[in-house]
Scaffold this motif. Sequence first.
Motif, PDB file in Angstrom:
ATOM      1  N   GLU A  31      51.220   3.839 -45.528  1.00 42.22           N
ATOM      2  CA  GLU A  31      51.203   2.487 -46.076  1.00 42.22           C
ATOM      3  C   GLU A  31      51.169   2.542 -47.594  1.00 42.22           C
ATOM      4  O   GLU A  31      50.532   3.429 -48.172  1.00 42.22           O
ATOM      5  CB  GLU A  31      49.971   1.722 -45.577  1.00 42.22           C
ATOM      6  CG  GLU A  31      49.961   1.496 -44.088  1.00 42.22           C
ATOM      7  CD  GLU A  31      48.728   0.731 -43.646  1.00 42.22           C
ATOM      8  OE1 GLU A  31      48.264  -0.148 -44.408  1.00 42.22           O
ATOM      9  OE2 GLU A  31      48.223   1.032 -42.556  1.00 42.22           O
ATOM     10  N   ALA A  33      49.631   1.529 -50.806  1.00 42.89           N
ATOM     11  CA  ALA A  33      48.353   0.992 -51.266  1.00 42.89           C
ATOM     12  C   ALA A  33      48.549   0.233 -52.571  1.00 42.89           C
ATOM     13  O   ALA A  33      47.966  -0.828 -52.778  1.00 42.89           O
ATOM     14  CB  ALA A  33      47.342   2.120 -51.457  1.00 42.89           C
ATOM     15  N   THR A  45      48.913   5.710 -48.387  1.00 43.38           N
ATOM     16  CA  THR A  45      47.716   6.061 -47.636  1.00 43.38           C
ATOM     17  C   THR A  45      47.991   6.024 -46.137  1.00 43.38           C
ATOM     18  O   THR A  45      48.825   5.253 -45.672  1.00 43.38           O
ATOM     19  CB  THR A  45      46.540   5.118 -47.979  1.00 43.38           C
ATOM     20  OG1 THR A  45      45.363   5.570 -47.290  1.00 43.38           O
ATOM     21  CG2 THR A  45      46.831   3.676 -47.602  1.00 43.38           C
ATOM     22  N   ASP A  47      45.115   5.753 -44.253  1.00 42.13           N
ATOM     23  CA  ASP A  47      43.905   5.055 -43.830  1.00 42.13           C
ATOM     24  C   ASP A  47      43.354   4.218 -44.982  1.00 42.13           C
ATOM     25  O   ASP A  47      42.422   4.627 -45.678  1.00 42.13           O
ATOM     26  CB  ASP A  47      42.863   6.081 -43.360  1.00 42.13           C
ATOM     27  CG  ASP A  47      41.641   5.434 -42.750  1.00 42.13           C
ATOM     28  OD1 ASP A  47      41.524   4.189 -42.749  1.00 42.13           O
ATOM     29  OD2 ASP A  47      40.779   6.193 -42.267  1.00 42.13           O
ATOM     30  N   PRO A  48      43.925   3.015 -45.178  1.00 39.11           N
ATOM     31  CA  PRO A  48      43.528   2.209 -46.333  1.00 39.11           C
ATOM     32  C   PRO A  48      42.058   1.772 -46.316  1.00 39.11           C
ATOM     33  O   PRO A  48      41.503   1.465 -47.364  1.00 39.11           O
ATOM     34  CB  PRO A  48      44.464   1.007 -46.278  1.00 39.11           C
ATOM     35  CG  PRO A  48      44.977   0.960 -44.886  1.00 39.11           C
ATOM     36  CD  PRO A  48      44.942   2.367 -44.366  1.00 39.11           C
ATOM     37  N   GLU A  49      41.410   1.767 -45.168  1.00 47.53           N
ATOM     38  CA  GLU A  49      39.998   1.408 -45.095  1.00 47.53           C
ATOM     39  C   GLU A  49      39.119   2.526 -45.656  1.00 47.53           C
ATOM     40  O   GLU A  49      38.027   2.277 -46.125  1.00 47.53           O
ATOM     41  CB  GLU A  49      39.582   1.117 -43.644  1.00 47.53           C
ATOM     42  CG  GLU A  49      40.308  -0.063 -43.022  1.00 47.53           C
ATOM     43  CD  GLU A  49      39.954  -1.378 -43.703  1.00 47.53           C
ATOM     44  OE1 GLU A  49      38.769  -1.590 -44.012  1.00 47.53           O
ATOM     45  OE2 GLU A  49      40.880  -2.182 -43.920  1.00 47.53           O
ATOM     46  N   TYR A  50      39.614   3.757 -45.590  1.00 55.05           N
ATOM     47  CA  TYR A  50      38.828   4.914 -46.011  1.00 55.05           C
ATOM     48  C   TYR A  50      39.229   5.439 -47.386  1.00 55.05           C
ATOM     49  O   TYR A  50      38.385   5.789 -48.193  1.00 55.05           O
ATOM     50  CB  TYR A  50      38.954   6.037 -44.976  1.00 55.05           C
ATOM     51  CG  TYR A  50      38.214   7.286 -45.362  1.00 55.05           C
ATOM     52  CD1 TYR A  50      36.826   7.338 -45.310  1.00 55.05           C
ATOM     53  CD2 TYR A  50      38.903   8.411 -45.793  1.00 55.05           C
ATOM     54  CE1 TYR A  50      36.139   8.481 -45.686  1.00 55.05           C
ATOM     55  CE2 TYR A  50      38.220   9.567 -46.172  1.00 55.05           C
ATOM     56  CZ  TYR A  50      36.844   9.596 -46.108  1.00 55.05           C
ATOM     57  OH  TYR A  50      36.182  10.723 -46.486  1.00 55.05           O
ATOM     58  N   GLU A  51      40.540   5.515 -47.639  1.00 49.27           N
ATOM     59  CA  GLU A  51      41.019   6.147 -48.868  1.00 49.27           C
ATOM     60  C   GLU A  51      42.148   5.320 -49.464  1.00 49.27           C
ATOM     61  O   GLU A  51      43.118   5.014 -48.782  1.00 49.27           O
ATOM     62  CB  GLU A  51      41.523   7.556 -48.549  1.00 49.27           C
ATOM     63  CG  GLU A  51      41.826   8.415 -49.746  1.00 49.27           C
ATOM     64  CD  GLU A  51      40.577   8.903 -50.467  1.00 49.27           C
ATOM     65  OE1 GLU A  51      40.479   8.647 -51.688  1.00 49.27           O
ATOM     66  OE2 GLU A  51      39.701   9.507 -49.835  1.00 49.27           O
ATOM     67  N   HIS A  52      42.006   4.946 -50.736  1.00 47.26           N
ATOM     68  CA  HIS A  52      43.036   4.153 -51.400  1.00 47.26           C
ATOM     69  C   HIS A  52      44.394   4.836 -51.289  1.00 47.26           C
ATOM     70  O   HIS A  52      45.385   4.220 -50.933  1.00 47.26           O
ATOM     71  CB  HIS A  52      42.683   3.923 -52.865  1.00 47.26           C
ATOM     72  CG  HIS A  52      43.724   3.160 -53.610  1.00 47.26           C
ATOM     73  ND1 HIS A  52      44.752   3.788 -54.284  1.00 47.26           N
ATOM     74  CD2 HIS A  52      43.920   1.836 -53.759  1.00 47.26           C
ATOM     75  CE1 HIS A  52      45.539   2.875 -54.827  1.00 47.26           C
ATOM     76  NE2 HIS A  52      45.044   1.677 -54.530  1.00 47.26           N
TER      77      HIS A  52
END
Length: 172
Positions: A31, A33, A45, A47-52
């Motif tokens: 994705e 970011a 990213t 995992d946008p919830e975990y790492e920008h």
Amino acid sequence: MPAIEGLGHVGIHTEDLLKMRDFYTRVMGLEIADEDLDRGIVFLTADPEYEHHEFVLARGRDVPQGAKMVQQISFRVKSPEDLREYHRRFEAEQLRIERFVSHGNALGLYFFDPEGNRVEVYYKTGFNVKQGFGAPINLETQTDEDIMAFAKSCEETQGPFQGAKLSVGAAN
């Protein structure tokens, strides 16, 4: 003494930023970011919830075609079936697939992205196997169960990694 917690992100220079942006989002599923196309930079990213961002594309690759700049870029997946799906995607994109191997501790699918960078998608098996081991995997003749049974057998046949304690069992 300070300690490194883990790798934060990797960035590479590209010849064609939009082509690489398309590949890493559409085919790889990363994705966006953030991005600044005027500056020539895209932050990606898994995992946008975990790492920008874990991966950055930047305009400005200025080395001769075929120059070896990156040994490999590796992305972890959640299951062996994800590896099979990526294999289908890479074939549909007519990418050069280098190899599909069991390292015992991981199953790795190696290919070259549109600009010739070696990339790996891999699944951590959780088995403790000494490295640089790699045995070919055949996606057409071997089931996931066959592949995982072979990976497990490598703990005994190849010997365990003697360094830091690794968790046993499929890891995410």
